[in-house]
Design a protein around this motif. Structure first.
Motif, PDB file in Angstrom:
ATOM      1  N   ARG B  12       0.862  -1.179   0.000  1.00 33.94           N
ATOM      2  CA  ARG B  12       0.000   0.000   0.000  1.00 33.94           C
ATOM      3  C   ARG B  12       0.896   1.225   0.000  1.00 33.94           C
ATOM      4  O   ARG B  12       1.775   1.365   0.853  1.00 33.94           O
ATOM      5  N   SER B  14       0.893   5.635  -0.656  1.00 27.79           N
ATOM      6  CA  SER B  14       0.019   6.790  -0.832  1.00 27.79           C
ATOM      7  C   SER B  14       0.828   8.064  -0.744  1.00 27.79           C
ATOM      8  O   SER B  14       1.915   8.094  -0.157  1.00 27.79           O
ATOM      9  N   VAL B  20      -2.195   5.292  -3.898  1.00 27.24           N
ATOM     10  CA  VAL B  20      -1.775   4.862  -5.235  1.00 27.24           C
ATOM     11  C   VAL B  20      -1.968   3.353  -5.404  1.00 27.24           C
ATOM     12  O   VAL B  20      -2.508   2.896  -6.401  1.00 27.24           O
ATOM     13  N   HIS B  21      -1.506   2.595  -4.424  1.00 30.05           N
ATOM     14  CA  HIS B  21      -1.671   1.139  -4.476  1.00 30.05           C
ATOM     15  C   HIS B  21      -2.351   0.659  -3.202  1.00 30.05           C
ATOM     16  O   HIS B  21      -2.118   1.203  -2.133  1.00 30.05           O
ATOM     17  N   GLU B  22      -3.140  -0.384  -3.335  1.00 25.54           N
ATOM     18  CA  GLU B  22      -3.748  -0.989  -2.146  1.00 25.54           C
ATOM     19  C   GLU B  22      -3.825  -2.478  -2.384  1.00 25.54           C
ATOM     20  O   GLU B  22      -4.314  -2.923  -3.430  1.00 25.54           O
ATOM     21  N   SER B  42      -1.689   5.299 -12.886  1.00 25.47           N
ATOM     22  CA  SER B  42      -2.041   4.060 -12.192  1.00 25.47           C
ATOM     23  C   SER B  42      -0.920   3.602 -11.273  1.00 25.47           C
ATOM     24  O   SER B  42      -1.019   2.572 -10.630  1.00 25.47           O
ATOM     25  N   LYS B 219      -5.604   0.541  -8.439  1.00 30.36           N
ATOM     26  CA  LYS B 219      -4.707   0.443  -7.286  1.00 30.36           C
ATOM     27  C   LYS B 219      -4.095  -0.939  -7.070  1.00 30.36           C
ATOM     28  O   LYS B 219      -3.519  -1.209  -6.027  1.00 30.36           O
ATOM     29  N   ARG B 220      -4.273  -1.854  -7.991  1.00 33.27           N
ATOM     30  CA  ARG B 220      -3.668  -3.179  -7.809  1.00 33.27           C
ATOM     31  C   ARG B 220      -3.365  -3.779  -9.171  1.00 33.27           C
ATOM     32  O   ARG B 220      -3.574  -3.130 -10.202  1.00 33.27           O
TER      33      ARG B 220
END
Lengths: 376, 255
Positions: B12, B14, B20-22, B42, B219-220
């Motif tokens: 994760r 941010s 940004v990613h989770e 992305s 985010k993935r």
């Protein structure tokens, strides 16, 4: 933990056999590289490399071994053992051998000849610099003249913006520093003059010094440090990002857009700032005289009016626009000289401040001689 | 299945409130070229930065060759940094150093080779990246875009890292130069048996070089697989990506 690289060289019948063991990577090579590079195997026509005992092997190791072969004048290396990857690395290293003419030893120039060469280069670049600055001065004057003839070409917004940024915003620092310099002059004058019982002459000292020299020179120095470097950095950044090129292709002359408003702004604002500096300088002197010497401010001002000729004010003021022009010219010129790299921006900014300070002091000295001859 | 070189789990990241990613999971296997794609914004480059430690993740782990590299500092970080070389988008060459000095910079920092050998080795790397030896004396500002990328690649390969990160390697290059660069990456990957993590927008690069493609979105990782597998997937963005005129042209170019 990597094992240390080892090697063993056997020469029999013009054939060399190099047996290597351990981890041969860029991190471990320093243990064997100096020896291997200087190893002389006389009269060898073929080289065989045994990679059986090698752990890790990378391009640096392949390069080192290939280089060993290259120095002995051997084209093809016979490989024994080792993985396909290792053989491939050796083949690749061999295919990338430098051409003979590229193998020139790297020489650091030094000695007397280099010193002379550098002296010569610096001298000629100094001369060029002076000539180029004068040429730029002429070009700027021309553009400024055109802007006066055709006021529609003038960028009024830019002019006012620069006036605010480098004129109005500089008032606090100019005022502050002048006040302190005025105080210092008064202190030094007072302590020296009191030995002769002539403390009252501090007033003339402060008046003449501030009006004639300190007000305008101090302003110019502050502008050289503050505004001149800002000009170089602004224009230089625009050059680095090709904004100046874009401007030119859109039919906008960088001289008109960037240089002329700055030159006019400095021409107008430097005398104003000089006036501020003079007022605060005298204020500082008056303050010290009042506090330390018991000279009433009213007495101080009366005495200044009476005994400090007004010519001093005009001499100081007459230099202000000249110094303003220097700051604008040097700043803009160095900005436009910035190339593509960050390095050149830093170099130009340094150069610009140094040149501006240098010019201000030298021209101030010329003014002093000039006015002395005139008897003012 | 080959060994996993980079293993990202539950990542994760941010920027203040912008996530940004989770829950991002991703594997890169040893000896493959992985292309990372995804719409602008992305988090492709952020993922790269998170793996190499330039961006600290909020949570999750990144393992390189089985070793957790998240949140390392000091000497430990220096240790793992020799595992990878990174080529940044615009090269990020040090502008005050010549190309040769740029390539020598990581060698100076991480090895104790002698100066002359380092210089020769740097020249070899410069040739390996497809430049003339004489380019070594030039400054980055004197090089063209394609040459700068090659110089950056030479610097990334200076220490023979097993893993190579490439951020938009062909962006801003003409098709011929870009094609040559793709081939160079492919050739070097094979001869040095590198693991390559490649962020790109260039469909031709994807088609020409990548063994596997990982698509980011939402985010993935939304999809991972070969180009043909991804093409067959029923995912709107992928369909548009590969089904558009450029995507079809790139596919045709490979066949």
């Amino acid at each position: 933990m990597p094992t240390a690289p080892r090697y063993h060289l056997n020469v029999t019948d013009h054939r060399a056999k190099l047996v290597i063991e351990g981890d041969w990577t860029v991190h471990t090579l320093s243990a064997v590289q100096p020896e291997l590079s200087h190893l002389e195997a006389a009269d060898v026509q073929a080289l065989e490399v045994d990679l059986t005992g090698v752990g890790r092997f990378d391009t640096a190791a392949a390069f080192l071994i290939d280089r060993f072969a290259c120095v002995q004048g051997i084209d093809a290396i016979e490989v024994e053992g080792g993985s396909d990857g290792m053989r491939q690395l050796l083949t690749q290293a061999a295919s990338l051998r430098p051409k003979p003419q590229e193998e020139t030893p790297h020489e650091e120039p030094h000695g007397l000849v280099d010193l002379l060469e550098r002296t010569g280069r610096t001298t000629s670049s100094l001369v060029n610099e002076v000539v180029d600055t004068l040429a730029f001065f002429g070009e700027t004057l021309m553009s400024m003249f055109m802007a006066l003839v055709r006021p529609t070409r003038m960028r009024w917004t830019a002019l006012v913006a620069v006036m605010e940024d480098s004129g109005l915003d500089a008032v606090p620092i100019v005022a502050f520093l002048s006040f302190f310099v005025g105080m210092v002059i008064a202190f030094i004058g007072a302590s020296t003059l009191s030995e002769f019982g002539a403390t009252i002459f501090t007033v003339e000292l402060v008046g003449i010094a501030v009006l004639r020299e300190f007000g305008v020179v101090l302003t110019a120095v502050i502008l050289a440090g503050r505004t001149n470097s800002a000009f170089t950095a602004q224009i230089g950044a625009m050059r680095m990002r090709q904004e100046v090129d874009a401007m030119t292709t859109l039919g906008l002359d960088p001289m008109d857009v960037l240089v002329v408003p700055r030159a006019f702004a400095m021409l107008i604002m430097t005398p104003v700032l000089t006036l501020v500096a003079m007022l605060f300088g005298i204020g500082g002197g008056a303050f010290v005289s009042w506090v330390a010497l018991d000279i009433n401010p009213t007495v101080f001002l009366n005495r200044i009016q009476e005994f400090v000729p007004i010519e001093n004010f005009w001499v100081g003021m007459s230099k202000a626009p000249v110094f303003g022009m220097i700051v604008a010219l040097v700043g803009c010129r160095q900005g436009l000289l910035v190339g593509g790299s960050v390095q050149s921006l830093g170099r130009s900014t340094t150069k610009s401040v140094v040149q501006a300070l240098f010019s201000v002091i030298v021209i101030d000295a010329l003014f002093a001689v000039f006015y002395m001859e005139l008897g003012w | 299945m080959a060994k996993v070189a980079i293993k990202v789990r539950d990542l994760r990241t941010s920027y203040s409130s912008h996530v940004v990613h989770e829950h991002l999971d991703m594997d890169v296997y040893e000896g493959e070229i992985v292309g990372v794609i995804g719409p602008s914004g992305s988090g492709k480059s952020v993922l790269l930065r998170a793996i190499v430690g330039l961006k600290k993740p909020d949570c999750g782990t990144v393992e390189v060759y089985g070793e957790n590299v998240t949140g390392l500092e000091g000497d430990e970080l220096r240790e793992v940094q020799t595992l990878w070389g990174i080529m940044f988008q615009d090269g990020a060459l040090f502008s005050n150093l010549t190309v040769r000095e740029n390539v020598m910079a990581p060698m100076r920092e991480h090895t104790d080779l002698s100066k002359p050998f380092m210089r020769q080795l740097a020249d070899q790397k410069i040739r390996m990246a497809g430049l003339e030896t004489s380019a070594g004396d030039k400054f980055p500002s004197d090089l063209s875009g394609g040459m700068r990328k090659r110089a950056a690649l030479a610097r990334a390969l200076a220490l023979d890292p097993p893993i190579l990160f490439l951020d938009e390697p062909t962006a801003g290059l003409d098709p011929i130069t870009a094609g040559a660069f793709d081939k160079l990456v492919r050739d070097l990957q094979q001869s040095l048996s590198l693991t390559v993590f490649l962020v790109t927008h260039d469909l031709d690069t994807l088609a020409a070089t990548c063994d596997r493609i990982v698509a980011l979105g939402d985010k993935r990782v939304v999809a991972a697989g070969t180009m043909d597998e991804l093409r067959a997937m029923d995912q709107p963005w992928l369909q548009e990506y590969f089904g558009g005129p450029r995507g079809r042209a790139a596919a045709a170019g490979v066949k």
